[in-house]
Design an enzyme around this catalytic site. Structure first.
Site, short mmCIF file in Angstrom:
data_model
loop_
_atom_site.label_atom_id
_atom_site.label_comp_id
_atom_site.label_asym_id
_atom_site.label_seq_id
_atom_site.Cartn_x
_atom_site.Cartn_y
_atom_site.Cartn_z
CD GLU A 45 -46.48 -19.46 -40.84
OE1 GLU A 45 -46.87 -18.33 -40.55
OE2 GLU A 45 -46.83 -20.48 -40.20
CE LYS A 98 -51.70 -15.11 -39.05
NZ LYS A 98 -51.80 -16.47 -38.74
CB SER A 113 -48.96 -12.96 -38.25
OG SER A 113 -47.79 -13.73 -38.49
CG HIS A 134 -49.14 -14.34 -42.92
ND1 HIS A 134 -48.95 -15.38 -42.03
CD2 HIS A 134 -48.12 -13.48 -42.67
CE1 HIS A 134 -47.88 -15.16 -41.30
NE2 HIS A 134 -47.37 -14.00 -41.66
CG ASN A 135 -51.03 -18.75 -41.36
OD1 ASN A 135 -50.65 -17.61 -41.17
ND2 ASN A 135 -51.45 -19.51 -40.38
CG ASN A 147 -54.51 -18.57 -37.56
OD1 ASN A 147 -54.46 -17.43 -38.00
ND2 ASN A 147 -53.44 -19.24 -37.17
CB VAL A 204 -60.60 -19.64 -28.26
CG1 VAL A 204 -60.75 -18.87 -26.96
CG2 VAL A 204 -61.70 -19.26 -29.24
NE ARG A 222 -46.06 -27.36 -42.86
CZ ARG A 222 -46.33 -26.40 -41.98
NH1 ARG A 222 -47.20 -26.62 -41.01
NH2 ARG A 222 -45.75 -25.22 -42.06
CG LEU A 267 -56.61 -15.23 -20.08
CD1 LEU A 267 -56.74 -14.99 -18.58
CD2 LEU A 267 -56.26 -13.93 -20.79
C1 6PG Z 1 -48.46 -16.75 -37.31
C2 6PG Z 1 -48.54 -18.24 -37.57
C3 6PG Z 1 -49.55 -18.91 -36.71
C4 6PG Z 1 -49.73 -20.40 -37.04
C5 6PG Z 1 -48.59 -21.25 -36.65
C6 6PG Z 1 -48.82 -22.74 -36.78
O1 6PG Z 1 -48.67 -16.02 -38.25
O2 6PG Z 1 -48.16 -16.35 -36.17
O3 6PG Z 1 -48.94 -18.43 -38.90
O4 6PG Z 1 -50.77 -18.26 -36.90
O5 6PG Z 1 -50.82 -20.88 -36.37
O6 6PG Z 1 -47.48 -20.90 -37.40
O7 6PG Z 1 -49.31 -23.10 -38.01
P1 6PG Z 1 -49.30 -24.62 -38.50
O8 6PG Z 1 -49.59 -25.48 -37.30
O9 6PG Z 1 -50.36 -24.74 -39.50
O10 6PG Z 1 -47.93 -24.86 -39.01
#
Ligand code: 6PG
Length: 509
Positions: free
Chosen positions: A193, A186, A132, A189-190, A106, A78, A291, A15
């Protein structure tokens, strides 16, 4: 809602903000939902935030499980890794055959693959689903990427379609494919991102250092861009960040934040898998590396002192540079998405995910972190042709690339000349230039590999693999490299390959 056992339609384990918000979202859509967490504080928060809604929190796992209608549908939200396994171990003895367990975190796709097999052996349905959209997405409409047990997903489909973000009335959730397809999509996707975030950060660097703009002017640029073809969630939040002062001050909170970026690992996983699948995604790789590089603050300060002065201003008319920067960002953004889509296509082939790239683009248009106006173009490209080998081949994407590559080239050249670090931009342009090169200089690498390791090479217009005794040739020419250079190849020729003595040497040169 009474506490009669089996009152609730859905259960959530974990939660934290995401879990609570997803439950509240479901409750808003009329589903009676139960939540479970070991932490009293989280359970209390759910109680407060869910007042007047059909939602209840539990701290006792048995009571929680028994409160859910059978066959039960329970989602875990979790942290990825060992915690997921320990939650599964805690829950499985309490569940009944036919119950559905969903991992909405994730998780690494290989873990999802393994867990699906383990749980199927216990007659439990299991599927992994990427979620996401962060806090706000979870609360008011995320993008969701389920994969695996299709039968179980069918049961959950009405719930997920109700709570998902909608674009033109269509829910941003769809079945991705078998196995760990949902978590794989997913993860990519990240990765995208990460690429987009690094590009925005480098843009900030160009605007600040290269153009000498102050924060207000930088915020204006992002605001303006977000109103046009660059519209995206990430630009939208960026423009907000440029309007947010540190509490009680008149300067931006951004200016107080350390320039060291952290990561939970999904970007790194994307790069690792891409290397395994031999799918080039250099802009995403660069974003992951940047990073990491950012964390070496002390070393950066030392090197800045040693190799300074740091980057200077970009030459030329400010308006013109801004125009080039807009093009460079658009171009590099296209490359980031193109790399991610290409990786998905490769993975679909390799892992038999049978991914439908248009559907993926469609459900990424709303709710998720990488939603953007450009996702419509990606959707249209793959909707017309799911077999499209690469996004850059699409007839409608082509003019977008051609119309922005000139600006990208000028901007990157100027940044590189002035010593401004734009590695993600540079990698995007390098990716494009290499991919549009019909004959790369990679033939030289093959020759070198064969020279020092007898690794063989293939010839243009001739079947088979070939090996040449290159040192024989070296003996006949002046060698500046000393005695070592005349040694035989490190490994013997590969059995079954054609030897150079089958062919006149000069035929290969
Ligand atoms: C999402 C994001 C999420 C992710 C954070 C942090 O789609 O909502 O991708 O899942 O966990 O953005 O990611 P990092 O800590 O790797 O930057």
């Amino acid at each position: 809602m009474s506490d009669t056992p089996m009152d609730y339609a859905f259960g959530m384990i974990g939660l934290g903000t995401m879990g609570r918000n997803l439950l509240l979202n479901m409750a808003d859509h009329g589903f009676a939902v139960a939540g479970y967490d070991k932490n009293q504080k989280q359970v209390d928060l759910l109680g407060q935030e869910g007042q007047g809604k059909p939602v209840k929190g539990f701290m006792d796992s048995k009571e929680f499980v028994q409160s859910i209608k059978m066959p039960r549908a329970i989602m875990m939200l979790v942290p990825a890794g060992a915690i997921v396994d320990s939650v599964i171990a805690e829950m499985t003895p309490l569940l009944s055959p036919g119950d559905i367990l969903i991992d909405g975190g994730n998780s690494h796709f290989t873990d999802t693959e393994r867990r699906a097999k383990e749980l199927a052996a216990k007659n439990l349905h299991f599927f992994g689903m990427g979620v996401s959209g962060g806090e706000e997405g979870a609360r008011f409409g995320p993008s969701m990427m389920p994969g695996g047990d299709a039968e179980a997903y069918k049961v959950m489909q009405p719930v997920f379609e109700a709570i998902a973000a909608k674009v033109d009335g269509a829910p941003c959730v769809a079945y991705m494919g078998p196995g760990a397809a949902g978590h794989f999509v997913k993860m990519v996707h990240n990765g995208i991102e990460y690429g987009l975030m690094e590009l925005i950060a480098e843009t900030y660097g160009v605007l600040k250092t290269g153009l000498g703009l102050d924060n207000a002017a930088i915020g204006q640029v992002f605001t303006q861009w977000n109103e046009g073809r660059l519209q995206s969630f990430l630009l939208d939040i960026t423009k907000d960040i440029f309007a947010f002062n540190a509490p009680g001050t008149d300067h931006l909170l951004l200016d107080d934040i350390k320039d060291e970026a952290r990561a939970k690992g999904t970007g790194k996983w994307t790069s690792q898998v891409a290397m395994d699948l031999q799918a080039p995604i250099p802009t995403i790789d660069t974003a992951v590396s940047m990073r990491d590089l950012s964390k070496y603050k002390e070393l950066r300060v030392q090197l800045a002192a040693q190799y300074g002065p740091e980057a200077g201003q970009l030459p030329g008319n400010k308006e013109e540079v801004l125009r080039q920067l807009e093009q460079a960002f658009y171009f590099s953004m296209i490359m980031s998405y193109a790399q991610g889509m290409h990786l998905l296509a490769k993975a679909s082939e390799e892992y038999k995910y049978d991914l439908h790239l248009a559907t993926i683009a469609k459900i990424w248009r709303g709710g998720c972190i990488i939603r953007s106006a450009f996702l419509n173009d990606i959707f249209n490209a793959f909707e017309g042709n799911n077999q499209l080998a690469h996004l850059l081949l699409d007839g409608k994407v082509q003019p977008l690339v051609q119309g922005s590559v000139g600006g990208a080239r000028s901007l990157i050249a100027a940044a590189v000349t002035s010593g401004l670090a734009v590695p993600a931009y540079t990698s995007a342009l390098g990716y494009f230039d290499a991919f549009r090169t019909a004959r790369l200089p990679s033939n030289l690498i093959q020759a070198q590999r064969d020279y020092f390791g007898a690794h063989t090479y293939e010839l243009i217009g001739k079947e088979g693999v070939f090996h040449t005794q290159w040192t024989g040739l070296r003996d006949k020419v002046e060698s500046p490299a000393g005695p070592q250079a005349n040694q035989a190849p490190a490994t013997p020729p590969v059995p079954g390959t054609k030897q150079s003595n089958e062919e006149p040497l000069n035929k290969h040169l």
